[in-house]
Design a protein around this motif. Structure first.
Motif, mmCIF file in Angstrom:
data_model
loop_
_atom_site.group_PDB
_atom_site.id
_atom_site.type_symbol
_atom_site.label_atom_id
_atom_site.label_comp_id
_atom_site.label_asym_id
_atom_site.label_seq_id
_atom_site.Cartn_x
_atom_site.Cartn_y
_atom_site.Cartn_z
ATOM 1 N N SER A 166 40.004 37.666 43.514
ATOM 2 C CA SER A 166 39.034 37.880 44.588
ATOM 3 C C SER A 166 39.535 37.297 45.903
ATOM 4 N N TYR B 248 41.283 48.806 43.606
ATOM 5 C CA TYR B 248 40.038 48.327 43.011
ATOM 6 C C TYR B 248 39.087 49.507 42.818
ATOM 7 N N TYR C 290 42.872 44.852 40.962
ATOM 8 C CA TYR C 290 41.849 43.811 41.078
ATOM 9 C C TYR C 290 40.990 43.840 39.821
ATOM 10 N N TRP D 54 33.379 41.058 42.663
ATOM 11 C CA TRP D 54 33.283 40.811 44.108
ATOM 12 C C TRP D 54 31.839 40.585 44.537
ATOM 13 N N ASP E 156 29.969 37.507 43.148
ATOM 14 C CA ASP E 156 30.258 36.291 43.917
ATOM 15 C C ASP E 156 29.573 36.293 45.281
ATOM 16 N N ARG F 27 30.110 38.412 47.768
ATOM 17 C CA ARG F 27 30.988 38.842 48.857
ATOM 18 C C ARG F 27 30.486 40.170 49.434
#
Length: 325
Positions: A196, A279, A305, A312, A315, A317
């Motif tokens: 990440s 990704y 990824y 992602w 988390d 993001r």
């Protein structure tokens, strides 16, 4: 002394076997090549629909031409092993959190491959269903996993089992029990996996380039998968839709030639030489973008990824996309 002598005999036998092993022509093999080299390779059929392995395929006949065509995949190539794709990605504990869709740890991947009866001494051919890019990506994600763990004698069957059946080649619906194999990891190529933080740095700096391997509606933020928390794409990424990555022919999908992929990359604003991170939603479709860029275009500075937008957005993001009403 006897133990040393036996060790030397076994080692020499292993080296002799490896010396006579056939070399793969590349990351993709044709049905003709596989037919001519069946006894020299090990075949793994990668599927989610496990029942299809033992049922008969369904064909229909075109009333105008009289030509038989495949309606539903069934059966498998003789002496192949069946790999449940759900076992290729697992839940792992990362920084105290349970994270889904990740590559198995080395020991677990070895155990999975060995359970299929796969040994170290022959190349491995991965066979997808071959009717949709999503199922092809199941084999490509498996291919990437083998590469991460150091296996270079691995390739994918062009057209998959759908192409094999459509061409009228022999198949079986018989089940087969195999003894455990002795395949083991030869290395751990951490350089094939993006974190990440790697992706965040790329998004901010503009390099490595980010390749989004999802459908346009997901990239633009019009729709999303349930496993992804928010809509849109990672800032700075360029899309390469999965439906562009293979050509349909007689009920199956086949890879394009390299020059077509080069043109596709350019048309989508992607460099064929620059470091790249692929990704998608969970790391499944990203395998298609990774495989095309790394193995078919030849850009070896390409990473995948693992966990992708599931990890992602888990988390917290951010993603960007079209403004929605």
């Amino acid at each position: 002394m006897k133990k040393i002598q036996w060790f030397l005999v076994i080692t020499l036998a292993a080296l002799t076997t490896l010396a006579h092993a056939i070399n793969l022509p590349g990351p993709v093999v044709s049905a003709d090549w596989l037919t001519n080299n069946m006894s020299e390779v090990q075949i793994i059929e990668v599927r989610t629909d496990l029942a299809s392995y033992l049922r008969n395929p369904e064909f229909d006949t075109d009333k105008k031409t009289g030509k038989k065509f495949l309606v539903e995949v069934g059966g498998h190539i003789t002496n192949s092993s069946l790999l449940d794709f759900k076992k290729v990605r697992v839940e792992r504990l990362v920084d105290g959190k349970k994270i889904k869709f990740l590559i198995p740890e080395k020991a677990d991947f070895e155990k999975l491959v060995q359970s299929l009866g796969i040994n170290f001494d022959k190349p491995i051919i991965l066979v997808p269903i071959g009717q949709d890019m999503s199922d092809i990506d199941e084999a490509l994600r498996t291919y990437w996993s083998f590469k991460v763990y150091g296996e270079d004698q691995v390739a994918v069957l062009d057209g998959g089992i759908a192409g094999w059946l459509s061409e009228g080649r022999e198949f079986t619906t018989a089940s087969s029990q195999k003894t455990a194999g002795n395949w083991t990891s030869k290395a751990y190529r951490k350089d094939l996996i993006a974190s990440s933080d790697d992706v965040a740095a790329a998004s901010k700096a503009g390099k490595p380039q980010l390749l989004d391997a999802r459908q346009p509606a997901q990239y633009l933020g019009l729709t999303k998968r349930p496993d992804v928390v928010t809509f849109g794409h990672i800032a700075g990424s360029k899309e390469l839709a999965p439906e562009l990555l293979a050509k349909p022919s007689n009920g199956a999908l086949y890879f394009w030639q390299k020059n077509t992929y080069d043109a596709l990359m350019a048309a989508n604003g992607l460099s064929i030489k620059g470091p790249t991170i692929a990704y998608c939603n969970t790391g499944h479709l990203a395998a298609g973008g990774w495989f095309v860029m790394s193995e078919l275009v030849g850009n070896k500075s390409t990473k995948l990824y693992d966990g992708s937008l599931y990890l992602w957005t888990l988390d917290g993001r951010p993603l960007v996309g079209l403004p929605l009403n």
